[in-house]
Design a protein around this motif. Structure first.
Motif, PDB file in Angstrom:
ATOM      1  N   HIS A   1       0.846  -1.193   0.000  1.00  0.00           N
ATOM      2  CA  HIS A   1       0.000   0.000   0.000  1.00  0.00           C
ATOM      3  C   HIS A   1       0.880   1.242   0.000  1.00  0.00           C
ATOM      4  CE1 HIS A   1      -4.032  -1.831   1.501  1.00  0.00           C
ATOM      5  NE2 HIS A   1      -3.511  -2.490   0.498  1.00  0.00           N
TER       6      HIS A   1
ATOM      7  N   ALA B   1       2.468   4.812  -1.522  1.00  0.00           N
ATOM      8  CA  ALA B   1       1.767   6.087  -1.683  1.00  0.00           C
ATOM      9  C   ALA B   1       0.636   6.005  -2.705  1.00  0.00           C
ATOM     10  CB  ALA B   1       2.766   7.153  -2.080  1.00  0.00           C
ATOM     11  N   ASP B   2       0.811   5.210  -3.756  1.00  0.00           N
ATOM     12  CA  ASP B   2      -0.229   5.139  -4.776  1.00  0.00           C
ATOM     13  C   ASP B   2      -1.052   3.853  -4.641  1.00  0.00           C
ATOM     14  OD1 ASP B   2       1.747   3.433  -5.407  1.00  0.00           O
ATOM     15  OD2 ASP B   2       1.803   3.920  -7.560  1.00  0.00           O
TER      16      ASP B   2
ATOM     17  N   PRO C   1      -3.582   1.232  -4.862  1.00  0.00           N
ATOM     18  CA  PRO C   1      -4.606   1.189  -5.901  1.00  0.00           C
ATOM     19  C   PRO C   1      -6.005   1.160  -5.301  1.00  0.00           C
ATOM     20  CG  PRO C   1      -3.615  -0.963  -5.638  1.00  0.00           C
ATOM     21  CD  PRO C   1      -2.888  -0.041  -4.701  1.00  0.00           C
ATOM     22  N   TYR C   2      -6.892   1.844  -5.952  1.00  0.00           N
ATOM     23  CA  TYR C   2      -8.300   1.759  -5.578  1.00  0.00           C
ATOM     24  C   TYR C   2      -8.954   0.673  -6.417  1.00  0.00           C
ATOM     25  CZ  TYR C   2      -7.498   6.307  -3.405  1.00  0.00           C
ATOM     26  OH  TYR C   2      -7.036   7.325  -2.638  1.00  0.00           O
TER      27      TYR C   2
ATOM     28  N   ILE D   1      -8.840  12.522  -8.488  1.00  0.00           N
ATOM     29  CA  ILE D   1      -8.167  11.333  -7.951  1.00  0.00           C
ATOM     30  C   ILE D   1      -7.464  10.666  -9.116  1.00  0.00           C
ATOM     31  CG2 ILE D   1      -8.472   9.074  -6.875  1.00  0.00           C
ATOM     32  CD1 ILE D   1     -10.909  10.231  -5.393  1.00  0.00           C
ATOM     33  N   SER D   2      -6.118  10.720  -9.088  1.00  0.00           N
ATOM     34  CA  SER D   2      -5.391  10.178 -10.236  1.00  0.00           C
ATOM     35  C   SER D   2      -4.624   8.909  -9.897  1.00  0.00           C
ATOM     36  CB  SER D   2      -4.449  11.243 -10.802  1.00  0.00           C
ATOM     37  OG  SER D   2      -3.758  11.868  -9.736  1.00  0.00           O
ATOM     38  N   SER D   3      -4.713   8.475  -8.624  1.00  0.00           N
ATOM     39  CA  SER D   3      -4.037   7.228  -8.256  1.00  0.00           C
ATOM     40  C   SER D   3      -4.613   6.077  -9.076  1.00  0.00           C
ATOM     41  CB  SER D   3      -4.245   6.920  -6.777  1.00  0.00           C
ATOM     42  OG  SER D   3      -3.949   8.045  -6.004  1.00  0.00           O
TER      43      SER D   3
END
Ligand SMILES: [Zn+2]
Length: 532
Positions: free
Chosen positions: A20, A22-23, A25-26, A62-64
């Motif tokens: 998990h 910094a980026d 994923p969603y 939200i760009s992750s």
């Protein structure tokens, strides 16, 4: 100092969960949304990210990375709607996708209204647990059903010992996870219950933080007394109290919502937690005998009723009472206002009104002859019916009241069967189309509040009903310019339109015109289950 703590915390978190980073994923990002968050606050533009069953983030952009990104293209993203008054047990085990509800943005249903529920509740909740569903569901316990268990269908007061036994059943129901004790003081056997007995049972509900919802004793000539009684149950029983499907039945009673709402306002002003739910139609629906046969003739159950109908003297008395109700209450003066929804013993009767059925039997369509038809229908096995007997002015006054939320009083129909009340298919979409967009009686945000944060707060759901990180991802996505109910009284089996996506517990259950294979619906339990 605070910043130091935070960076230490973040470092620790990164060390424990390297995946998990910094980026993180969603699972899903809804991009370019108009967020109507359920609180009534004005909408704002944002992206919304879901991880697992939870809303993970809401931010301007939200760009992750996400497993899936859906551009909703400026649609409204709202909390999934929560319907506190349904008869979902009628159908949910046959249609566990509950398409009629999901396709209008509903993600949580409450059963057990009107004083009716399985007793005990636990086997019903267990059966729901074992049935994969699209939608969340919880239940109230029904006072009438509890009374039937202990006192039967007799018209008498309960003994002190019987009251203790009923209190025991109610306590068990609360521990099994009921959200409160509903009453149906209009129905048999609820109608045989004195106020004092209802209060004694609510006193057991109170420490479990349950809620009282009521199909009131009378929604016609004695509606004001009934509102006072509903308020008294809240005060004396120590529970929040709610008038279910508030309505004024019969022409003589049209306009009385001015006074009923004043009673609610006055109660709230003196600290009584009294609220209302309402559906956006001027017709009601219930069984034809409950609505039109006097309660004394229903005492003891259907065999006793049939015996009374066979006795010429009591048949005449029953028919005269029915004719009176057709004139002054559920018939609003005309047998054409009572339309058959379903008779299991003859499905071809669905959609036909009492005037037509009288004429088909060679009679003039008078209330007296329609009463004979009602007696005959009851003898054949009974029917459900739709009763056109309310005024639009009352409905509008109730719907805009700040203490009124939206609830359908519907069920999960078998698609195409009978001529059920369109509320099962259209309630929530109709409020958004007719009362928000066309008549501008409610703002979009206020209407959504009445369908989400308000009902959630009412039953103590703290993790649903509002769009905010950390809340369960029950979400409805719709086009506010296109949303509409398609179901009518003439053609009720039509799904609502304008919804593009519906999520339940983070999973998409409906997308662009079709139900998906996901069955993420959970059984929800009241505070008595988790706290005790
Ligand atoms: Zn009801």
């Amino acid at each position: 100092m605070r910043t130091l703590f935070r960076s230490l915390f973040v470092a620790a978190a990164l060390a424990i969960h390297p995946a998990h980073a910094a980026d993180a994923p969603y699972d899903l990002v809804l991009r370019n949304a108009r967020i109507v968050d359920g609180t009534g606050a004005p909408w704002y533009r944002a992206d919304l990210a879901v991880r697992g069953d939870t809303i993970a983030a809401i931010a301007p952009t939200i760009s992750s990375p996400a497993k899936r990104v859906v551009d909703v293209n400026d649609a409204v993203v709202a909390p999934g709607f929560i319907d506190l008054h349904t008869h979902a047990a009628r159908g949910i085990f046959h249609v566990p996708t509950a398409d009629n509800y999901v396709r209008q943005g509903v993600t949580t249903l409450l059963e057990g209204p009107d004083g009716g529920s399985p007793v005990p509740l636990k086997p019903f909740l267990d059966k729901l647990e074992a049935t994969p569903r699209s939608i969340n569901i919880g239940s109230f316990l029904g006072q009438g059903s509890v009374r039937q268990r202990v006192v039967g269908l007799a018209n008498r007061t309960a003994t002190p010992e019987e009251i203790v036994r009923m209190q025991g059943i109610v306590e068990q129901g609360m521990r099994d996870g009921a959200f409160g004790l509903s009453t149906g003081l209009f129905y048999v056997p609820g109608t045989f219950t004195p106020l004092s007995e209802v209060i004694e049972l609510q006193k057991v509900v109170s420490p479990y933080r349950g809620v009282h919802t009521s199909h009131m004793r009378n929604e016609a000539a004695r509606v004001l007394e009934s509102v006072r009684e509903t308020i008294a149950i809240g005060v004396e029983g120590g529970v929040p109290t709610q008038i279910s499907h508030h309505k004024l039945v019969g022409k003589m009673n049209w306009g009385k919502s001015v006074e009923t709402l004043k009673l609610v306002d006055e109660a709230r002003a003196r600290g009584v937690d009294a609220t209302i739910d309402v559906y956006p139609y001027t017709a009601s629906s219930t069984s034809i005998h409950a609505a039109l046969i006097p309660s004394w003739a229903l005492e003891g159950g259907s065999r006793e009723t049939l015996k009374r109908l066979q006795d010429p003297a009591s048949r005449a008395k029953i028919k005269s009472a029915i004719a009176g109700l057709l004139r002054n209450e559920r018939g609003a003066g005309d047998p054409r206002n009572v339309v058959i929804a379903l008779c299991n013993w003859d499905p071809t009767l669905a959609g036909r009104n009492l005037a037509e059925l009288a004429q088909a039997r060679g009679m003039e369509p008078t209330p007296e002859n329609a009463a004979e038809v009602v007696a005959w229908l009851t003898e054949q096995g009974g029917c459900r019916a739709v009763f056109h007997s309310m005024a639009e002015d009352d409905l509008q006054r109730i719907i805009v009241h700040p203490a009124a939320m939206i609830a359908s009083d519907g069920e999960v129909p078998l698609f195409g069967e009978g001529a059920p009340h369109p509320r099962s298919y259209g309630t929530f979409a109709r409020v958004l189309a007719v009362y928000v967009r066309e008549r501008r009686l409610l703002t979009l945000e206020e209407a959504v509040r009445k369908m989400s944060a308000f009902p959630a707060a009412r039953i103590g759901l703290t993790d649903r009903g509002v769009l905010r990180p950390g809340m369960k991802a029950d979400i409805a996505v719709f086009d506010p310019a296109r949303v509409r109910d398609a179901a009518t009284f003439e053609k009720p089996h039509q799904y609502a339109e304008g919804f593009s996506h519906v999520l339940v517990n983070g999973q998409i259950v409906y997308e662009n015109g079709a139900m998906t294979a996901a069955r993420p619906g959970r059984v929800l339990y009241g505070p008595g289950k988790t706290r005790y």
